[in-house]
Design a protein around this motif. Structure first.
Motif, PDB file in Angstrom:
ATOM      1  N   LEU A 266       0.759  -1.152   0.084  1.00 53.34           N
ATOM      2  CA  LEU A 266       0.161  -0.155   0.064  1.00 53.34           C
ATOM      3  C   LEU A 266       0.742   1.253  -0.029  1.00 53.34           C
ATOM      4  CD1 LEU A 266      -2.537  -0.887   2.818  1.00 53.34           C
ATOM      5  CD2 LEU A 266      -2.593  -1.447   0.265  1.00 53.34           C
ATOM      6  N   CYS A 300      -8.866  -1.459  -2.478  1.00 49.96           N
ATOM      7  CA  CYS A 300      -8.328  -0.550  -1.493  1.00 49.96           C
ATOM      8  C   CYS A 300      -8.497   0.905  -1.893  1.00 49.96           C
ATOM      9  CB  CYS A 300      -7.187  -1.274  -0.859  1.00 49.96           C
ATOM     10  SG  CYS A 300      -6.248  -0.194   0.240  1.00 49.96           S
ATOM     11  N   THR A 301      -8.622   1.783  -0.920  1.00 48.61           N
ATOM     12  CA  THR A 301      -8.387   3.357  -1.118  1.00 48.61           C
ATOM     13  C   THR A 301      -7.890   3.682   0.154  1.00 48.61           C
ATOM     14  OG1 THR A 301     -10.673   3.827  -0.427  1.00 48.61           O
ATOM     15  CG2 THR A 301     -10.004   3.465  -2.852  1.00 48.61           C
ATOM     16  N   MET A 302      -7.045   4.886  -0.127  1.00 44.08           N
ATOM     17  CA  MET A 302      -6.600   5.575   1.363  1.00 44.08           C
ATOM     18  C   MET A 302      -7.481   6.515   1.736  1.00 44.08           C
ATOM     19  SD  MET A 302      -2.698   7.549   1.436  1.00 44.08           S
ATOM     20  CE  MET A 302      -2.584   8.488   3.078  1.00 44.08           C
ATOM     21  N   PHE A 311      -6.279   3.205   5.320  1.00 43.68           N
ATOM     22  CA  PHE A 311      -7.063   2.561   4.531  1.00 43.68           C
ATOM     23  C   PHE A 311      -8.308   1.798   4.423  1.00 43.68           C
ATOM     24  CE2 PHE A 311      -2.106   2.689   4.257  1.00 43.68           C
ATOM     25  CZ  PHE A 311      -1.892   3.234   3.213  1.00 43.68           C
TER      26      PHE A 311
END
Length: 553
Positions: A266, A300-302, A311
């Protein structure tokens, strides 16, 4: 009879008698009506297949959806009961005659499909099938899938008229399927938007002090994405890995508090990045506590608006539909909504903190400029009475009163110093707990489980937080140095009336706790915090340390 020039687009002219043609057109119109009765894609696919069987009087029918890999990603069957389908086993992937329509999408009629050169035979328990009719379903010129019909009732072969009717049905089915897909996309977008707005609204509400912000986020993300699980991970940086702060969905308890060592997956993800798609192998590295089969893919996103790199991940199993382009697009929208809400919430809390610190500064100034000066003046006035007195008893009384005033002034000065020494911006209690655990276990192969619940940041004061951290450090250090444990779990829970810290390990244990050293320091800290420390241990079975502190909210 309709002439070829008058045929509707996509409907070829029918051969045969007028009566047969009229019956065929009537059946075709009935099939069109059946397909238009529902907008759910799975229902539409099943109704298209059923309508195709009824239209050409076939015993068995199937609709195979062609996936990006040019194999059958979905296979809808009509004519087989559940028991027969179970005995046959896995569904076709697109080999043999079925695959021929994928590579060469043109109508195909066969007297006996077993005699075709591309035939690969049937699996065990498969019903007998001879006559065959297959046609492609196109959407905007691109093949969506194929209709497969076998075993015309009466033992006859499928006719040219059957083929023409099925081609017409396939054209209408393409329109129905495209409309259903558009409706499904719109429904997905609506669900994502509702989830993001509802999450933002709940985060910005200030009514419930016991709320877990990331628990709110994962709950709404699970609903919006229609996934199996949603989690929030915190990255501590400095190669310390990530830890799961909150989880919602299937086997959520298996994720919360688990540490993953592969934060490198990530590290290139930013708040402006598009959602990152991760495989089952990646999921196992990030979420080592995931039971097998729960997660096949992760998106997944931050998050922005938080103190650390955090995240949001949503996961689906192999049985669930894969993430679509709409999911990728709308997850960014969802993340932007909740990130803005988290940022506004953080700003609001900082303003509240600044207001508290401003009040403390004002109180400190008033104590210094008004109260202390008046006490000092009163002390001088009392001292001035000495010249009017000669008896020892009144003089002693004056000395005692002035000494008490001096002591009060010193205490007030200490209070003023403590009011002014509070830092303007402090990390949250939960952040400090996560960071402390990560620091203690840095360089060790043992990965702890950390489980936090309740309004910890709202109810734990600074002095109590210092005692809790000290007890936690000592407990974890003892487990690492002396217990020879293979697992350590930290559970910290706040309720309306008490705070409870539990440290559990499966190490060697002991018979009697020593009265000096680290355990004695932990008991002393517990007394200073107004709480009680209980230590229970069994040789060979590990140790449990429980700190309970009344909160009196």
């Amino acid at each position: 009879m309709v002439s070829p020039a008058e045929q509707p687009s996509g409907v070829p002219p029918l051969g045969g008698s007028d009566a047969a043609n009229t019956a065929g057109i009537g059946s075709l119109l009935d099939a069109f009506g059946a397909m238009a009765e529902d907008m759910d894609l799975d229902t539409v696919l099943e109704r298209v297949t059923t309508a195709a069987c009824q239209l050409v009087d076939a015993r068995f029918g199937a609709l195979g959806v062609v996936g990006p890999d040019r194999k059958l990603s979905q296979f809808v069957v009509v004519g087989l009961d559940d028991d027969a389908a179970r005995r046959i086993g896995s569904l076709p992937e697109g080999h043999g005659v079925l695959g021929l329509l994928i590579t060469d999408p043109r109508p195909l009629r066969l007297h006996d499909l077993r005699e075709h050169p591309r035939s690969v035979g049937f699996p065990a328990h498969h019903p007998r099938m001879t006559s065959f009719l297959g046609v492609p379903i196109r959407i905007h010129g691109k093949v969506f899938g194929n209709l497969y019909l076998t075993e015309k009732n009466g033992g006859e072969d499928f006719s040219a008229t059957d083929e023409q009717l099925l081609v017409a049905l396939a054209a209408a089915a393409g329109v129905a399927i495209e409309n259903s897909r558009l409706f499904d996309d719109a429904t997905r977008r609506t669900r994502w938007l509702e989830g993001g707005l509802n999450a933002a609204r709940e985060l910005l509400e200030q009514d419930d002090a016991a709320r877990n912000d990331f628990g709110v986020l994962t709950r709404h993300a699970l609903y919006a994405s229609h996934s199996n699980v949603a989690v929030v991970l915190r990255d501590f940086g400095h190669d310390r890995g990530v830890i799961c702060e909150a989880a919602e969905g299937e086997h959520a308890d298996a994720f919360v508090g688990r540490s993953g060592a592969e934060a490198s997956l990530l590290e290139d993800l930013s708040a402006a990045s598009e959602p990152l798609l991760l495989t089952a192998a990646d999921a196992a590295r990030l979420l080592p506590g995931a039971p097998p089969g729960v997660i096949d893919t992760l998106m997944c996103t931050m998050l922005s608006g938080t103190e650390d790199r955090q995240f949001l991940l949503i996961g689906r199993s192999a049985a669930a539909p894969p993430f679509s382009a709409v999911d990728h697009e709308m997850m960014q929208s969802f993340t932007s909504h909740v990130s803005l809400a988290l940022e506004l919430l953080g700003a609001h809390r900082r303003r509240e903190q600044q207001a508290v610190f401003g009040d403390r500064d004002r109180i400190a100034r008033d104590l210094h400029d008004l109260v202390i000066q008046r006490l000092f003046a009163a002390g001088l006035s009392i001292q001035g009475l000495r010249k009017f007195l000669t008896d020892s008893e009144p003089l002693n009384r004056i000395t005692a009163v002035t000494s008490e005033l001096d002591s009060t002034i010193r205490e007030l000065r200490d209070t003023i110093y403590s009011l002014r020494s509070v830092p303007q911006i402090t990390p949250t209690f939960t952040s400090s707990i996560f960071a402390l655990v990560a620091e203690v276990f840095d360089g060790h192969e043992l990965e702890p489980v950390v489980q936090l619940s309740g309004p910890l940041d709202a109810v734990v004061e600074q002095a109590l937080a210092a005692h809790v951290r000290a007890i936690l450090i000592e407990g974890l250090s003892n487990a690492l140095r002396h217990a020879d444990a293979s697992s350590v779990t930290v559970a910290l829970q706040a309720t309306r009336d008490r705070l409870e810290l539990t440290i559990t390990d499966d190490g060697r244990g002991f018979e009697q706790a020593p009265s000096t050293g680290g355990l004695a320091n932990m008991r002393h800290r517990a007394e200073l915090s107004g709480g009680v420390l209980n230590i229970s241990s069994t040789p060979g079975q590990g140790t449990v340390v429980v700190l309970t502190v009344p909160l009196g909210l």
